[in-house]
Write a protein that holds these residues in place. Structure first.
Motif, short mmCIF file in Angstrom:
data_model
loop_
_atom_site.label_atom_id
_atom_site.label_comp_id
_atom_site.label_asym_id
_atom_site.label_seq_id
_atom_site.Cartn_x
_atom_site.Cartn_y
_atom_site.Cartn_z
N LEU A 127 5.15 42.66 3.63
CA LEU A 127 6.50 42.17 3.40
C LEU A 127 6.54 40.66 3.19
CD1 LEU A 127 8.42 44.17 6.16
CD2 LEU A 127 8.24 44.72 3.73
N GLY A 128 5.60 39.95 3.77
CA GLY A 128 5.61 38.49 3.67
C GLY A 128 4.45 37.90 4.44
N GLU A 129 4.43 36.56 4.53
CA GLU A 129 3.36 35.84 5.19
C GLU A 129 3.93 34.95 6.30
OE1 GLU A 129 1.52 33.63 2.11
OE2 GLU A 129 0.33 35.32 1.36
N LEU A 130 3.06 34.61 7.23
CA LEU A 130 3.39 33.66 8.30
C LEU A 130 2.24 32.67 8.42
CD1 LEU A 130 4.68 36.19 11.00
CD2 LEU A 130 6.09 34.74 9.52
N GLY A 131 2.55 31.48 8.90
CA GLY A 131 1.50 30.49 9.10
C GLY A 131 1.03 29.84 7.82
N ASP A 132 1.89 29.75 6.80
CA ASP A 132 1.51 29.10 5.55
C ASP A 132 1.68 27.59 5.68
OD1 ASP A 132 4.29 29.51 5.79
OD2 ASP A 132 4.56 29.06 3.66
N SER A 133 1.31 26.86 4.64
CA SER A 133 1.48 25.41 4.60
C SER A 133 2.22 25.03 3.32
CB SER A 133 0.12 24.70 4.62
OG SER A 133 -0.57 24.96 5.83
N ASN A 134 3.20 24.15 3.47
CA ASN A 134 3.92 23.61 2.33
C ASN A 134 4.54 22.29 2.79
OD1 ASN A 134 5.32 23.05 0.02
ND2 ASN A 134 6.79 24.72 0.22
N LYS B 215 0.86 -1.18 0.00
CA LYS B 215 0.00 0.00 0.00
C LYS B 215 0.89 1.23 0.00
CE LYS B 215 -3.91 2.05 2.49
NZ LYS B 215 -5.15 1.44 2.04
N ILE B 216 0.51 2.22 -0.80
CA ILE B 216 1.24 3.49 -0.87
C ILE B 216 0.24 4.62 -0.68
CG2 ILE B 216 2.67 5.01 -2.28
CD1 ILE B 216 3.65 2.52 -3.78
N ALA B 217 0.56 5.55 0.21
CA ALA B 217 -0.28 6.72 0.44
C ALA B 217 0.59 7.97 0.39
CB ALA B 217 -0.98 6.63 1.79
N VAL B 218 0.09 9.02 -0.27
CA VAL B 218 0.85 10.26 -0.42
C VAL B 218 -0.06 11.45 -0.14
CG1 VAL B 218 2.50 9.31 -2.07
CG2 VAL B 218 0.39 10.35 -2.90
N SER B 219 0.56 12.56 0.25
CA SER B 219 -0.18 13.79 0.49
C SER B 219 0.72 14.98 0.17
CB SER B 219 -0.62 13.85 1.96
OG SER B 219 -1.15 15.11 2.29
N PHE B 220 0.11 16.00 -0.41
CA PHE B 220 0.81 17.25 -0.68
C PHE B 220 -0.13 18.40 -0.37
CE2 PHE B 220 1.46 20.84 -3.58
CZ PHE B 220 2.73 21.23 -3.20
N LYS B 221 0.36 19.38 0.41
CA LYS B 221 -0.48 20.51 0.78
C LYS B 221 0.30 21.81 0.65
CE LYS B 221 -3.48 22.29 4.46
NZ LYS B 221 -4.01 22.07 5.83
N ASN B 222 -0.36 22.80 0.03
CA ASN B 222 0.24 24.13 -0.09
C ASN B 222 -0.87 25.16 0.10
OD1 ASN B 222 1.24 26.64 -1.61
ND2 ASN B 222 3.06 25.36 -1.52
N GLN B 223 -0.61 26.14 0.97
CA GLN B 223 -1.60 27.19 1.24
C GLN B 223 -0.89 28.44 1.72
OE1 GLN B 223 -4.46 26.34 4.37
NE2 GLN B 223 -6.04 27.57 3.37
N ASP B 224 -1.35 29.59 1.25
CA ASP B 224 -0.78 30.86 1.69
C ASP B 224 -1.03 31.05 3.18
OD1 ASP B 224 -0.10 31.24 -0.93
OD2 ASP B 224 -1.73 32.65 -1.35
N GLY B 225 -0.20 31.88 3.81
CA GLY B 225 -0.30 32.10 5.24
C GLY B 225 -1.46 33.01 5.62
N PHE B 226 -1.91 32.85 6.87
CA PHE B 226 -2.98 33.70 7.38
C PHE B 226 -2.44 34.88 8.19
CE2 PHE B 226 -2.30 30.36 10.49
CZ PHE B 226 -2.28 31.03 11.70
N GLY B 227 -1.13 34.90 8.42
CA GLY B 227 -0.49 36.03 9.09
C GLY B 227 0.25 36.90 8.10
N HIS B 228 0.29 38.20 8.38
CA HIS B 228 0.89 39.15 7.44
C HIS B 228 2.00 39.94 8.13
CE1 HIS B 228 -3.54 38.83 6.56
NE2 HIS B 228 -3.00 38.21 5.54
N ARG B 229 3.18 39.95 7.51
CA ARG B 229 4.28 40.79 7.99
C ARG B 229 4.21 42.12 7.25
NH1 ARG B 229 9.35 39.89 7.34
NH2 ARG B 229 9.30 38.41 5.60
N LEU B 230 4.07 43.20 8.02
CA LEU B 230 3.87 44.53 7.44
C LEU B 230 5.05 45.44 7.71
CD1 LEU B 230 0.16 45.13 8.55
CD2 LEU B 230 0.99 44.03 6.45
#
Length: 886
Positions: free
Chosen positions: A342-349, A319-334
């Motif tokens: 300036l950038g994001e925090l709390g993203d997913s990759n 059995k083989i199982a795989v997962s890939f997740k990417n999402q922009d962050g919900f925190g903002h560096r200003l």
């Protein structure tokens, strides 16, 4: 000196030797399978010989058997409750009763034998009793339009049992439960489990994969390697030793069990608060799988898939199982001046893969080799500045000497109106949340006919790199970066059996566990202050202390930029056993005992970056501990639907070392924690399995609590000492309800109450008898309603809504109000459509629909550093996914 790390080849050699030794052992004759099971777990079906028209399109196995008995006019005797799961394919056409039964049971893993025209159903194969259908078959699991609540099989006592038969306070989620509640990682179970707090971030570590877990108020606040968790996480029987990396993605899991209260007998050390038992889906031997793609808020891309691959029929499959997740962050560096992003925090990759190979060399031998790997490359978790104390001595001195040269003072201007906005720049570090972790395990199960032998051999390794700009400003006032590595090896051997007409069930075992871990930490507090003091022409005048002037030795005490290295090695040995005996058909007594011996060696180096002066020169210390963990249970089954139980247990959390020493005197060990627990529980089911109600009342005596005290040396320097400094009492209850009042309607709810009180404090403790334990809300509630509507010939529409509530709680041991959290509620919803024909499903979902802003963790040093920080939960999110099964 610290111990050398054991080579991986040595561990692999041990694994291979054990597998070959067990799998090549001569096969012993099996006893009659029907004799292994209690009489109330056996079905006897008298089958007619004539052909009949059969029409069974789906449903649970027990329901399908009942339908078949009516259509074929044969007698069905016994209780089918333990035969969980659904039929794998429709049974429609003209068959003899024997052919119909065999077709209905095909692929379910249920064992049976023929005696003339009588069929004896003896149960499930050892692995299949937990996963009677493929784990990827979640389109129909639990969602059938039946009138019965699905039975759940758990291994809370390291043997397969119905949840309603287990005298333990346990909440279980199968694959369908995990999916229809939109759970994406392990921390999500905290919303749906009474008296469980499972938070992400572990204070302000910056590591989004670091957990902070409390059950009934017992857990661990610090992720550092020199202290152990109070709630153990087990994946397929393998203990995860670190909080770092424990917020794992939910990928192809069969179920998750949350066991509340000390679990010292069978699960072992560091389960003083409870255990989280994660069970992955096993290969079934039939080709099939699924693909699932999700999109949603902040450019979410979430791909998951699994495939079962038969290699040699009935002998070897994978059995083989795989997962890939990417999402922009919900925190903002200003940018502080312009407000531009300036950038994001709390993203997913993240990416995860798991491979399993299952080998059945003989009818009574089962070998499972598993390998998993995960990788994350993300920005830091969002940390919000919650409060500033400008009168704190250190902050005041920094603002006076360093801030003028920067043109900006550290003050309340950096308190953001939106907790998802921060002015952090990570000026001296990178914004990073990186994790690489892999592991392998070899599980060999041999049923000798008289007893069962099980070996679990496992090796795991992780590397983590995570940082945090704690001051949430463009100023270099307070920043940290951690670089952790850890490896562990474990070998567990279990022998179990059932005797005296299955009235006696027992298990004995032994465990060896070894761990090596190190932590490199760059710490910046009041950055630049030492250089500013050295640049002064002479010592400061009152009201400031006499710091300042080049070469002034007093300046060293205010150089708070550190290069820290911690290393620890652990060897743990345990023997354990538990036995249950049916005194009568209704009364069962259980007793268990575990003995653990553990030794640890820790090394510390703490050097000031600018002056090169050692705070802690290379120093090595060691210590050892041993403990007994007993358990006793009395269970009384009033009838097949109602049982009560009383249990008494003792658990312990291992000792450790002060992981943040600031003077040599603070390099010391502290002893284990202990918890003695008494629990009274009841489990009730009635109305033709339309209602389940489980309750438990508990009282814990918690002693030798590991608390951190802040003290001052004669020279006026602050030191952090962790010691066994308190005792407490914890009492409360849990109530869990499941109901199916009409076909298609499912209702589930739970409530938990925890009352935590300190009863005794040691000298120097920073808490008082009135202090509240962090992450221990008095009330936890959740409720869910799901309705499945059959749309005639088009398919089925399923609507679900969930509500959860946490009452107010503190996030630190000193109960800082600025980072406390008031009571809050979360609401989520899900709408799913499944066509009448076709193996696909489309889902639309939303979480935190009220867009609540709520703190999950925090840290404070308002009187010294002058700052308090907090982490917040995720905002409102929406998404949709499409799933295909094959």
């Amino acid at each position: 000196m610290s111990k050398g790390k054991r080579p991986l080849l040595q561990y692999m050699a041990i694994s291979i030797i054990i597998a070959i030794g067990v799998s090549t052992t001569p096969v012993l004759a099996q006893t009659n399978t029907g004799q292994k099971l209690h009489s109330n777990n056996v079905f006897i079906i008298a089958l007619p010989d004539n052909r009949i028209d059969v029409s069974i399109s789906g449903g649970s196995i027990s329901e399908a058997l009942q339908q078949l008995s009516k259509q074929a006019n044969f007698q069905l005797v016994g209780n089918a409750a333990y035969l969980t799961g659904g039929v794998r394919e429709p049974v429609v056409g003209s068959f003899t009763a024997q052919e119909a039964v065999e077709k209905l049971l095909h692929g379910t893993g249920i064992e049976y034998e023929w005696d003339g025209n009588t069929l004896i159903i003896t149960g499930r194969k050892k692995e299949d009793i937990i996963a009677p259908t493929r784990s990827d078959d979640t389109l129909h699991q639990g969602s059938l339009l039946t009138m019965e609540i699905d039975e759940v099989i758990v291994t809370a006592r390291k043997r397969a049992e119905r949840l309603q038969d287990v005298p333990v306070s346990v909440t279980a989620f199968n694959a369908y439960n995990l999916e229809n509640r939109n759970m994406s990682d392990l921390s999500d179970i905290g919303q749906f489990t009474p008296n469980l707090n499972f938070d992400v971030g572990a204070g302000t570590s910056g590591g989004g994969f670091n957990s902070r877990i409390f059950i009934r108020g017992v857990g661990q606040t610090d992720f550092i390697i020199t202290t152990d968790p109070g709630v153990g996480i087990y994946v397929d029987g393998v203990y995860f030793a670190r909080m770092t990396g424990s917020v794992m993605d939910i990928v192809d899991l069969e179920r998750v069990e949350v066991l509340r209260g000390p679990q010292g007998t069978l699960f072992g050390k560091n389960t003083i608060g409870g255990a989280i038992n994660v069970v992955s889906a096993k290969p079934t031997g039939e080709f099939g799988g699924y693909l699932k793609a999700s999109t949603g808020s902040r450019n979410l891309v979430d791909l998951k898939g699994s495939v079962d691959i038969p290699i040699a029929q009935d002998k070897l499959f994978a059995k083989i199982a795989v997962s890939f997740k990417n999402q922009d962050g919900f925190g903002h560096r200003l940018n502080f001046n312009s407000g531009t992003k300036l950038g994001e925090l709390g993203d997913s990759n993240s990416a995860t893969a798991r491979g399993q190979v299952r080998w059945l060399p003989a009818e009574n031998v089962d070998v499972l080799l598993s390998v998993d790997v995960s990788r994350q490359r993300e920005n830091s978790q969002l940390s919000t500045l919650a409060a500033i104390n400008s009168s704190a001595p250190l902050l005041g001195l920094w603002n006076a000497l360093v801030a003028p040269g920067l043109g900006l003072a550290m003050d309340s201007r950096f308190l953001s109106d939106d907790p998802f906005d921060t002015f952090a720049t990570f000026g001296t570090n990178d914004s990073v949340n990186d994790l690489d972790v892999w592991g392998m395990s070899l599980i060999t199960d041999w049923d000798t006919g008289g007893f069962d032998i099980k070996s679990i051999t496992a090796f795991r390794e992780l590397k983590a790199n995570f940082s945090q700009d704690n001051d949430a400003s463009p100023l270099p006032f307070h920043e940290t970066i951690n670089r952790d590595t850890q490896s562990q090896f474990s070998q567990e051997l279990q022998i179990s059996g059932s005797h005296i007409d299955n009235r006696l069930n027992w298990l004995i075992g032994a465990l060896y566990f070894s761990e090596n871990a190190d932590d490199k930490i760059d710490v910046t507090i009041a950055g630049g202050l030492f250089d500013a003091l050295e640049a002064l022409p002479g010592p400061l005048s009152p009201p400031f202390p006499p710091f300042g002037g080049q070469g002034n030795p007093a300046n060293i005490g205010l150089e708070l930029e550190f290069d820290v290295f911690n290393e620890i090695s652990t060897d743990s040995y345990a023997v354990f056993g538990e036995a249950s005996y049916d005194v009568t058909e209704k009364l069962t007594v259980t007793g268990g005992l575990r003995y653990t011996y553990e030794e640890k060696v820790a090394s510390f180096v703490n050097r000031r970056v600018n002056s090169g002066v050692f705070v802690i020169p290379p120093t090595t210390v060691g210590d050892s501990w041993s403990a007994f963990s007993p358990k006793a249970v009395i269970k009384y089954s009033w009838n097949s639907q109602f049982l009560t139980y009383f249990s008494a247990a003792r658990g312990f959390k291992s000792g450790g070392f002060n992981g943040r020493p600031t003077v040599v005197a603070a390099v010391d060990s502290f002893g284990p924690e202990f918890a003695s627990s008494m629990e009274l529980g009841a489990k009730f089911g009635s109305f033709d399995r339309r209602l389940q109600l489980n309750t438990s009342f508990f009282f814990n005596f918690y002693e030798d609590m590991q608390l951190t005290s802040v003290r001052a040396t004669p020279e006026g320097l602050l030191i952090f000492i962790t010691e066994n400094a308190a005792k407490s009492e914890i009492k409360g209850f849990e109530v869990e309800l499941k109901a199916k009042p009409i076909s298609g309607l499912d209702i589930d709810a739970s409530v938990g109450f925890t009352d935590f009180k300190f009863t005794e404090l040691g000298p120097g403790a920073t808490v008082t008898l009135d202090s509240k334990m962090p992450h221990a809300p008095k009330w936890t509630l959740n409720a869910g309603v799901q309705y499945a509507l059959q749309l005639t010939k088009y398919g089925k529409l399923t609507l679900r809504g969930d509500y959860s509530y946490r009452s107010s709680f503190f996030t630190d041991i000193v109960n800082t109000l600025a980072i406390s959290q008031d009571g809050y509620s979360l609401v989520s919803a899900r709408l799913a459509f499944e066509p009448e024909q076709g193996n696909w499903q489309i889902v639309v979902f939303g979480t935190n629909l009220g867009n609540k802003r709520y703190k999950t963790s925090g840290a404070a040093a308002l009187d010294s550093i002058g700052l308090a920080y907090a982490n917040f939960g995720r905002p409102r999110e929406w998404g949709m996914n499409l799933k295909f099964q094959f």
